[in-house]
Scaffold this motif. Structure first.
Motif, short mmCIF file in Angstrom:
data_model
loop_
_atom_site.label_atom_id
_atom_site.label_comp_id
_atom_site.label_asym_id
_atom_site.label_seq_id
_atom_site.Cartn_x
_atom_site.Cartn_y
_atom_site.Cartn_z
N UNK A 1 -10.15 -33.85 -1.00
CA UNK A 1 -10.35 -33.36 -2.37
C UNK A 1 -9.06 -32.92 -3.05
N UNK A 2 -8.15 -32.35 -2.29
CA UNK A 2 -6.96 -31.74 -2.89
C UNK A 2 -5.74 -32.64 -2.81
N UNK A 3 -5.55 -33.30 -1.69
CA UNK A 3 -4.33 -34.07 -1.48
C UNK A 3 -4.49 -35.55 -1.77
N UNK B 1 -4.84 -28.55 -12.31
CA UNK B 1 -4.05 -28.99 -11.16
C UNK B 1 -4.28 -30.46 -10.79
N UNK B 2 -5.42 -31.03 -11.22
CA UNK B 2 -5.74 -32.42 -10.90
C UNK B 2 -5.74 -33.32 -12.13
N UNK B 3 -5.10 -32.88 -13.19
CA UNK B 3 -5.13 -33.65 -14.43
C UNK B 3 -4.55 -35.05 -14.27
N UNK B 4 -3.61 -35.22 -13.35
CA UNK B 4 -2.98 -36.51 -13.12
C UNK B 4 -3.90 -37.50 -12.41
N UNK B 5 -5.07 -37.01 -11.92
CA UNK B 5 -6.02 -37.87 -11.21
C UNK B 5 -7.24 -38.21 -12.04
N UNK B 6 -7.46 -37.53 -13.15
CA UNK B 6 -8.70 -37.69 -13.93
C UNK B 6 -8.65 -38.99 -14.71
N UNK B 7 -9.65 -39.85 -14.47
CA UNK B 7 -9.73 -41.10 -15.22
C UNK B 7 -10.92 -41.14 -16.17
N UNK B 8 -11.85 -40.17 -16.01
CA UNK B 8 -12.97 -40.05 -16.95
C UNK B 8 -13.17 -38.59 -17.29
N UNK B 9 -13.27 -38.31 -18.59
CA UNK B 9 -13.47 -36.95 -19.08
C UNK B 9 -14.60 -36.97 -20.09
N UNK B 10 -15.69 -36.27 -19.74
CA UNK B 10 -16.88 -36.23 -20.59
C UNK B 10 -17.15 -34.78 -20.98
N UNK B 11 -16.92 -34.46 -22.24
CA UNK B 11 -17.14 -33.11 -22.75
C UNK B 11 -18.27 -33.17 -23.77
N UNK B 12 -19.49 -32.92 -23.31
CA UNK B 12 -20.66 -33.06 -24.17
C UNK B 12 -21.07 -31.77 -24.85
N UNK B 13 -20.32 -30.70 -24.62
CA UNK B 13 -20.58 -29.42 -25.28
C UNK B 13 -19.49 -29.18 -26.33
N UNK B 14 -19.85 -29.16 -27.62
CA UNK B 14 -18.83 -29.01 -28.67
C UNK B 14 -17.95 -27.79 -28.51
N UNK B 15 -18.50 -26.71 -27.98
CA UNK B 15 -17.72 -25.49 -27.85
C UNK B 15 -16.72 -25.57 -26.70
N UNK B 16 -17.03 -26.38 -25.71
CA UNK B 16 -16.12 -26.56 -24.59
C UNK B 16 -14.88 -27.34 -25.02
#
Length: 336
Positions: A47-49, A76-91
């Motif tokens: 998960x981390x490395x 800390x893992x932003x360089x690994x994220x390939x999908x980002x789903x933000x379905x809450x407008x306030x978030x």
């Protein structure tokens, strides 16, 4: 005599890494991280490395929990994220305290956001041009956009975008989108779920010449501003969907003449204009401009009374000719 031994896996941690990766890919990463990252060294490494890509999906979540996930897991893992789903407008506002932060997600391929802040969205789109791998973008914006054309132009400047889906609320006095002179987008799949005026379509399509799939869920025309011609070209368009359409049949014919020569799949739902129930018009339109059509999905809604029901039944019966049977296109209807 032959002897055989069988190995039975009785514990989750006995599964091979490949299976663990598949399972973790299905689960919510933030929850998985909190549960497993400190369980043992192996899961910590997974998960981390690991350098494997991860997906972040945030919807219903408390502010304290989000802030903890954001600080300890997401950034800390932003360089690994390939999908980002933000379905809450306030978030969205919490996730991007500064619009420049999104440019740090260099591996991001898919972004889905639901937002209410117009300024935040405009600034965010400017930063998205710095993401070399962003190929899929979905935006839901629930507040009024006073210049929706600026948003379209910013989207068309995204260098790797292939898929775009939009549901926007706009001000009715936003002016006309200018025709593209040389600027074009790599978008191949475009879905616009908000209202879109037919006389703006030519300019919009001038930016997306590589379209293969186009869906316009609320295409409408203005009676005093009828479109007479199109100058844009779509040589790769094979799938076109028009749901809840409020244009006239002669306007559809104009679209078909310019854009439908390679069309294979056509979905359309219309209202009130009885000319859409003329089977002869459809036969001529398909034979003239849609020679490659395979799927024809047509729904028409209208208001009836006792005196007009027979008229409509006679019109619908025209769709029972050999032209429709040979293509295995069959129709049903309901009066209520």
């Amino acid at each position: 005599m032959f002897s055989s031994t069988r190995t039975f896996i009785t514990r989750f941690e006995d599964l091979p890494n490949e299976i663990i990766y598949e399972i973790f890919d299905i689960l919510d990463f933030c929850s998985t991280y909190e549960i497993f990252s400190n369980l043992n060294r192996r899961f910590h490494q997974i998960l981390v490395l690991s350098t494997l890509s991860i997906k972040i999906d945030i919807s219903l979540i408390s502010k304290p929990t989000f802030r903890r996930h954001y600080k300890q897991i997401i950034m800390p893992n932003k360089h690994r994220i390939n999908l980002l789903h933000l379905s809450n407008p306030f978030i969205v506002d919490l996730f991007f305290p500064s619009s420049q932060i999104i440019s740090k997600f260099r591996r991001l391929e898919t972004l889905i956001i639901d937002t209410t802040t117009t300024t935040k969205l405009a600034n965010l789109l400017k930063q998205l041009t710095k993401l070399p791998n962003l190929s899929s973008l979905t935006i839901i914006h629930r507040n009024c956009l006073y210049n929706i054309n600026d948003l379209y132009l910013q989207i068309f400047r995204l260098p790797a975008l292939k898929y775009c889906k939009l549901l926007l609320s706009e001000n009715s006095n936003y002016g006309s989108l200018p025709m593209s002179v040389s600027e074009t987008s790599p978008i191949e799949h475009l879905v616009i779920k908000n209202k879109f005026c037919l006389n703006e379509l030519n300019a919009l399509l001038s930016y997306v010449p590589k379209l293969r799939y186009l869906a316009l869920n609320h295409l409408y025309s203005l009676p005093d501003e009828q479109t007479k011609s199109f100058s844009s070209s779509l040589n790769d368009l094979t799938h076109f969907s028009m749901r809840n359409s409020r244009i006239l049949f002669n306007e559809l014919e104009l679209l078909a003449k310019h854009f439908f020569h390679r069309l294979q799949i056509f979905h359309i739902s219309t209202y009130f204009d009885v000319s859409f129930l003329n089977a002869n018009h459809w036969e001529r339109l398909i034979l003239s401009y849609m020679p490659n059509l395979i799927v024809f999905d047509f729904m028409h809604t209208n208001s009836l009374n006792d005196t007009t029901q027979l008229k409509y039944e006679n019109l619908i019966q025209q769709f029972q000719s050999s032209f429709w049977f040979e293509r295995q296109w069959f129709f049903t209807y309901t009066f209520y």
